[in-house]
Design a protein around this motif. Sequence first.
Motif, PDB file in Angstrom:
ATOM      1  N   ALA A  98      -7.281  11.217  -6.696  1.00 53.10           N
ATOM      2  CA  ALA A  98      -7.567  10.727  -5.338  1.00 53.10           C
ATOM      3  C   ALA A  98      -8.574   9.578  -5.325  1.00 53.10           C
ATOM      4  O   ALA A  98      -8.425   8.637  -4.555  1.00 53.10           O
ATOM      5  CB  ALA A  98      -8.048  11.872  -4.461  1.00 53.10           C
ATOM      6  N   TRP A 103       2.154   1.696  -3.502  1.00 52.52           N
ATOM      7  CA  TRP A 103       1.087   2.177  -4.377  1.00 52.52           C
ATOM      8  C   TRP A 103       0.855   3.677  -4.175  1.00 52.52           C
ATOM      9  O   TRP A 103       0.744   4.432  -5.133  1.00 52.52           O
ATOM     10  CB  TRP A 103      -0.200   1.385  -4.161  1.00 52.52           C
ATOM     11  N   LEU A 104       0.808   4.115  -2.937  1.00 51.39           N
ATOM     12  CA  LEU A 104       0.577   5.535  -2.666  1.00 51.39           C
ATOM     13  C   LEU A 104       1.728   6.409  -3.165  1.00 51.39           C
ATOM     14  O   LEU A 104       1.501   7.525  -3.642  1.00 51.39           O
ATOM     15  CB  LEU A 104       0.320   5.756  -1.180  1.00 51.39           C
ATOM     16  N   ARG A 108       0.837  -1.215   0.000  1.00 57.26           N
ATOM     17  CA  ARG A 108       0.000   0.000   0.000  1.00 57.26           C
ATOM     18  C   ARG A 108       0.869   1.263   0.000  1.00 57.26           C
ATOM     19  O   ARG A 108       0.569   2.232  -0.694  1.00 57.26           O
ATOM     20  CB  ARG A 108      -0.923  -0.011   1.219  1.00 57.26           C
ATOM     21  N   THR A 109       1.951   1.259   0.740  1.00 59.66           N
ATOM     22  CA  THR A 109       2.877   2.385   0.774  1.00 59.66           C
ATOM     23  C   THR A 109       3.483   2.627  -0.594  1.00 59.66           C
ATOM     24  O   THR A 109       3.606   3.770  -1.048  1.00 59.66           O
ATOM     25  CB  THR A 109       3.990   2.135   1.820  1.00 59.66           C
ATOM     26  N   CYS A 114       1.190   6.750  -6.834  1.00 61.20           N
ATOM     27  CA  CYS A 114       0.092   7.697  -7.051  1.00 61.20           C
ATOM     28  C   CYS A 114       0.578   9.128  -6.925  1.00 61.20           C
ATOM     29  O   CYS A 114       0.204   9.989  -7.729  1.00 61.20           O
ATOM     30  CB  CYS A 114      -1.033   7.444  -6.054  1.00 61.20           C
ATOM     31  N   GLU A 115       1.375   9.392  -5.934  1.00 53.70           N
ATOM     32  CA  GLU A 115       1.907  10.740  -5.712  1.00 53.70           C
ATOM     33  C   GLU A 115       2.824  11.154  -6.861  1.00 53.70           C
ATOM     34  O   GLU A 115       2.709  12.253  -7.389  1.00 53.70           O
ATOM     35  CB  GLU A 115       2.666  10.772  -4.378  1.00 53.70           C
ATOM     36  N   ARG A 137      -7.019   6.152  -5.801  1.00 51.91           N
ATOM     37  CA  ARG A 137      -5.998   5.707  -4.852  1.00 51.91           C
ATOM     38  C   ARG A 137      -6.608   4.741  -3.892  1.00 51.91           C
ATOM     39  O   ARG A 137      -6.119   3.995  -3.226  1.00 51.91           O
ATOM     40  CB  ARG A 137      -5.414   6.895  -4.093  1.00 51.91           C
TER      41      ARG A 137
END
Length: 64
Positions: free
Chosen positions: A61, A50-51, A47-48, A54-55, A64
């Motif tokens: 948003a 993936w985020l 998850r980290t 995304c950033e 995400r």
Amino acid sequence: MRLQEFWGQIRSQFGDLRGESIARDHVFSAFGGRTAVAAIDSGVPVRTVWLAICEEFDVPAQAR
């Protein structure tokens, strides 16, 4: 987030080829100069990762 979900999200947002390239070839400063795959392999939570993708790539948003 499970690894299978991660790959599904990558493909959904970026397409098969570009998604693979982002995950396997793009070097992220957030992971000390490692790729997303290398970060996951070294224990960074999926998850980290993936985020961070995304950033870096301005994923909306709601995706995400």
